[in-house]
Design a protein around this motif. Structure first.
Motif, PDB file in Angstrom:
ATOM      1  N   LEU A 341       0.870  -1.280  -0.166  1.00 33.73           N
ATOM      2  CA  LEU A 341      -0.021   0.031   0.119  1.00 33.73           C
ATOM      3  C   LEU A 341       0.725   1.210   0.102  1.00 33.73           C
ATOM      4  CD1 LEU A 341      -2.708  -0.962   2.740  1.00 33.73           C
ATOM      5  CD2 LEU A 341      -3.111  -0.612  -0.107  1.00 33.73           C
ATOM      6  N   PHE A 342       1.955   1.170   0.661  1.00 32.83           N
ATOM      7  CA  PHE A 342       2.970   2.198   0.882  1.00 32.83           C
ATOM      8  C   PHE A 342       3.572   2.521  -0.484  1.00 32.83           C
ATOM      9  CE2 PHE A 342       7.172   4.046   1.262  1.00 32.83           C
ATOM     10  CZ  PHE A 342       6.985   4.958   2.346  1.00 32.83           C
ATOM     11  N   GLU A 343       4.056   1.443  -1.089  1.00 34.34           N
ATOM     12  CA  GLU A 343       4.571   1.618  -2.611  1.00 34.34           C
ATOM     13  C   GLU A 343       3.758   2.398  -3.586  1.00 34.34           C
ATOM     14  OE1 GLU A 343       6.894  -1.564  -3.943  1.00 34.34           O
ATOM     15  OE2 GLU A 343       7.308  -0.646  -5.549  1.00 34.34           O
ATOM     16  N   LYS A 344       2.498   1.698  -3.453  1.00 29.87           N
ATOM     17  CA  LYS A 344       1.694   2.171  -4.529  1.00 29.87           C
ATOM     18  C   LYS A 344       1.108   3.604  -4.393  1.00 29.87           C
ATOM     19  CE  LYS A 344      -3.207   0.503  -5.892  1.00 29.87           C
ATOM     20  NZ  LYS A 344      -4.048   0.050  -5.223  1.00 29.87           N
ATOM     21  N   HIS A 345       0.925   4.005  -2.960  1.00 22.11           N
ATOM     22  CA  HIS A 345       0.693   5.285  -2.575  1.00 22.11           C
ATOM     23  C   HIS A 345       1.767   6.314  -3.096  1.00 22.11           C
ATOM     24  CE1 HIS A 345      -1.506   8.723  -0.554  1.00 22.11           C
ATOM     25  NE2 HIS A 345      -0.242   8.835  -0.046  1.00 22.11           N
ATOM     26  N   LEU A 346       2.821   6.007  -2.636  1.00 25.42           N
ATOM     27  CA  LEU A 346       4.078   7.038  -3.056  1.00 25.42           C
ATOM     28  C   LEU A 346       4.181   6.913  -4.556  1.00 25.42           C
ATOM     29  CD1 LEU A 346       4.823   6.736  -0.246  1.00 25.42           C
ATOM     30  CD2 LEU A 346       6.946   7.918  -1.046  1.00 25.42           C
ATOM     31  N   LYS A 347       4.008   5.828  -5.378  1.00 28.22           N
ATOM     32  CA  LYS A 347       4.284   6.190  -6.650  1.00 28.22           C
ATOM     33  C   LYS A 347       3.170   7.001  -7.299  1.00 28.22           C
ATOM     34  CE  LYS A 347       7.123   2.467  -8.069  1.00 28.22           C
ATOM     35  NZ  LYS A 347       7.360   0.839  -7.841  1.00 28.22           N
ATOM     36  N   ARG A 348       1.788   6.740  -6.661  1.00 29.23           N
ATOM     37  CA  ARG A 348       0.609   7.728  -7.083  1.00 29.23           C
ATOM     38  C   ARG A 348       0.840   9.087  -7.047  1.00 29.23           C
ATOM     39  NH1 ARG A 348      -3.777   4.652  -5.184  1.00 29.23           N
ATOM     40  NH2 ARG A 348      -3.102   5.414  -3.261  1.00 29.23           N
ATOM     41  N   ILE A 349       1.470   9.370  -5.736  1.00 33.51           N
ATOM     42  CA  ILE A 349       1.743  10.951  -5.276  1.00 33.51           C
ATOM     43  C   ILE A 349       2.938  11.500  -5.953  1.00 33.51           C
ATOM     44  CG2 ILE A 349       0.149  10.691  -3.062  1.00 33.51           C
ATOM     45  CD1 ILE A 349       2.825  10.768  -1.517  1.00 33.51           C
ATOM     46  N   ALA A 350       4.019  10.700  -6.459  1.00 35.12           N
ATOM     47  CA  ALA A 350       5.059  11.002  -6.699  1.00 35.12           C
ATOM     48  C   ALA A 350       4.927  12.107  -7.952  1.00 35.12           C
ATOM     49  CB  ALA A 350       5.863  10.090  -7.131  1.00 35.12           C
ATOM     50  N   PRO A 351       5.585  13.431  -8.063  1.00 28.92           N
ATOM     51  CA  PRO A 351       5.224  14.376  -9.024  1.00 28.92           C
ATOM     52  C   PRO A 351       6.009  13.923 -10.235  1.00 28.92           C
ATOM     53  CG  PRO A 351       6.907  15.236  -7.318  1.00 28.92           C
ATOM     54  CD  PRO A 351       6.287  13.997  -6.995  1.00 28.92           C
ATOM     55  N   LYS A 352       5.707  14.593 -11.465  1.00 32.35           N
ATOM     56  CA  LYS A 352       6.103  14.125 -12.669  1.00 32.35           C
ATOM     57  C   LYS A 352       7.904  14.559 -12.838  1.00 32.35           C
ATOM     58  CE  LYS A 352       2.253  13.255 -15.348  1.00 32.35           C
ATOM     59  NZ  LYS A 352       1.119  14.171 -14.697  1.00 32.35           N
ATOM     60  N   THR A 353       7.993  15.538 -12.041  1.00 35.90           N
ATOM     61  CA  THR A 353       9.474  16.003 -12.100  1.00 35.90           C
ATOM     62  C   THR A 353      10.647  15.125 -11.576  1.00 35.90           C
ATOM     63  OG1 THR A 353       8.806  17.006  -9.958  1.00 35.90           O
ATOM     64  CG2 THR A 353       8.470  18.270 -11.794  1.00 35.90           C
TER      65      THR A 353
END
Ligand code: BES
Ligand code: MN
Ligand code: MN
Length: 463
Positions: A341-353
């Motif tokens: 869940l942590f990994e999925k969430h971080l990938k979702r909130i990571a900015p495109k930059t």
């Protein structure tokens, strides 16, 4: 029994001399330059087990640090206790903050200071002395005992699962006994019936393909340290709740009865805050400090680095930023699921930059054990005799992942009978064991070994 107790009193000074020897071995499991010390420490334990009259002593190799085994099985028809502990210790850094050197155990104000004094060498050693007292006074124990002391607890017990699977017969027992936790408070003995689990993650954020001049390039590129801290800051909301979707789904709610029981414990938020040097406490809204520490999941940033941290100023827009983040989990969460869940969430909130990497370093499951078992009843009786006071029931915020594995792989419950103190600086400079706890602990363990067969027999008759 009286003979055993008299012996324990008469030998106090010798115990301290021997414990100092044990604590002098720098058995830091995480640092490769201590590999030889790890083996030396295992050998010291093997020799000690010999001296106190244990049998079938073995130093068993694993792909990591060795496990020490010993047993005494002369009490036929009596229950068998599997005593577990760890001889590895945490690194000593920052070493300049120690008042006396970490591997030269020193007594000050009724405490014995050294790395490992409370976590966990001192507690393991207290058991050895309780066993020794029986063996030197009559040559037998009131029950059977098997002992394993491992050398990788502080680094996640990576090889212990396989070790247990490979040695199921050798380790066969009726219950596990572990002294690797704290009492409720100084002078307040307790039995512990639950531990939190853990998911330990590392994140790597990459921005530009190399470090940049922060003047020339600043304003055009998202600084990876900024991106990382923005993500970390968003992991809690204003109520102190973790924002990862699904994170709380499997959390077993506290029962009314348990919340009531926690409320009755001697606790004062103000005193607690003061002892920690914080003006105010922080945590999930709607729960007491005790609830938040023992029975609610949490997320902590353990370390964060990147860019320039040396002396003076250096203007740089760094290429990389890192953080180590751990989540403490409670029944019925799973460390694997929480990590996902942590990994999925971080990938979702990571900015495109930026580019993001998430690694799962290690995990362990939360544990909860029944309090009406003969083992816990024997522990309560033993603490009352050893410390002269009725013990409290408590949970713990820390983790001992092997507890759940013993249940899964060997089918047996654990009794947690710790004699540390939370102010004893485990994992920090100036770690100590309170000498009243140490000697009270030895007495308590001697009583436990004597009480267990009685409670075991009583519960067998009921079944
Ligand atoms: N002895 C502690 C666990 C502990 C501390 C239990 C206080 C109860 C009260 C153990 O040595 C430890 O430090 N465990 C680690 C977990 C491990 C997977 C690295 C922890 O809790 O951080
Ligand atoms: Mn420990
Ligand atoms: Mn520890």
């Amino acid at each position: 029994m009286q003979q055993v107790l008299t012996y324990l009193e008469a030998n106090r000074d010798r115990y301290l001399i021997e414990l100092k020897e044990f604590l002098a071995i720098p058995s830091v499991s995480s640092q490769t330059d201590h590999a030889k010390d790890m083996r030396r420490c295992a050998e010291w334990i093997a020799q000690e087990l010999q001296k106190i009259g244990m049998q079938n002593i073995q130093i068993l190799d694993t792909p990591g640090h060795p496990v020490v085994f010993g047993e005494w099985l002369g009490a036929s028809g009596k229950p068998t206790v599997l005593l577990y502990g760890h001889y590895d210790v945490q690194p000593v850094d920052p070493v300049d903050l120690w008042t006396t050197p970490p591997f030269e155990a020193t007594i000050r104000d009724g405490n014995l200071y050294a790395r490992g004094s409370t976590d966990d060498k001192g507690q393991v050693f207290a058991h050895f002395k309780a066993l020794e007292a029986y063996m030197k006074n009559g040559g037998s124990l009131p029950m059977n005992v098997k002992i394993i002391v491992e050398g990788e607890e502080e680094i996640g017990s990576d090889h212990l699962d396989d070790f247990v699977k490979d040695h199921k017969d050798l380790l066969k027992a009726d219950l596990v006994l572990i002294s690797d936790s704290d009492m409720f408070a100084k002078g307040v003995p307790s039995v512990c019936y639950a531990l939190r689990g853990l998911s330990y993650m590392e994140i790597e954020v990459t921005g530009p393909n190399g470090d940049l001049h922060s003047g020339t390039f600043g304003g055009t590129v998202h600084n990876p340290i900024q991106a990382l801290t923005e993500m970390i800051a968003s992991l809690h909301d204003k109520n102190g709740r973790i924002t990862i979707p699904g994170f709380y789904d499997d959390v077993q709610p506290l029962t009314k009865a348990e919340r009531q029981a926690f409320k009755k414990l001697p606790w004062n938020d103000k005193k607690y805050a003061k002892s920690l040097g914080v003006k105010e406490l922080y945590g999930e809204k709607g729960f007491s400090s005790i609830e938040r520490r023992w029975a609610r999941p949490t997320l902590e940033c353990n370390g964060i680095w990147g860019g320039y941290t040396g002396e003076g100023a250096k203007t740089v827009l760094p290429s990389k930023a890192y953080a180590k983040i751990s989540m403490r989990i409670v029944p019925n969460q799973s460390s694997e699921k929480v990590a996902k869940l942590f990994e999925k969430h971080l990938k979702r909130i990571a900015p495109k930059t930026i580019a993001l990497k998430v690694r799962n370093l290690h995990g362990g499951e939360p544990a909860i054990t029944p309090v009406d078992s003969p083992g816990v009843k024997a522990a309560v009786a033993a603490l009352e005799r050893g410390f002269g006071k009725k013990p409290l029931y408590q949970r713990e915020g820390g983790s001992i992942p092997i507890v759940v594995q013993f249940k899964k792989l060997l089918g047996i419950d654990t009794v947690l009978l710790g004699i540390g103190l939370e102010e004893g600086n485990a994992h920090a400079p100036n770690e100590y064991i309170d000498l009243n706890n140490f000697f009270g602990g030895i007495r308590t363990f001697a009583h436990f070994y004597n009480e267990l067969p009685k409670f075991w027999e009583a519960s067998r008759k009921k079944r």
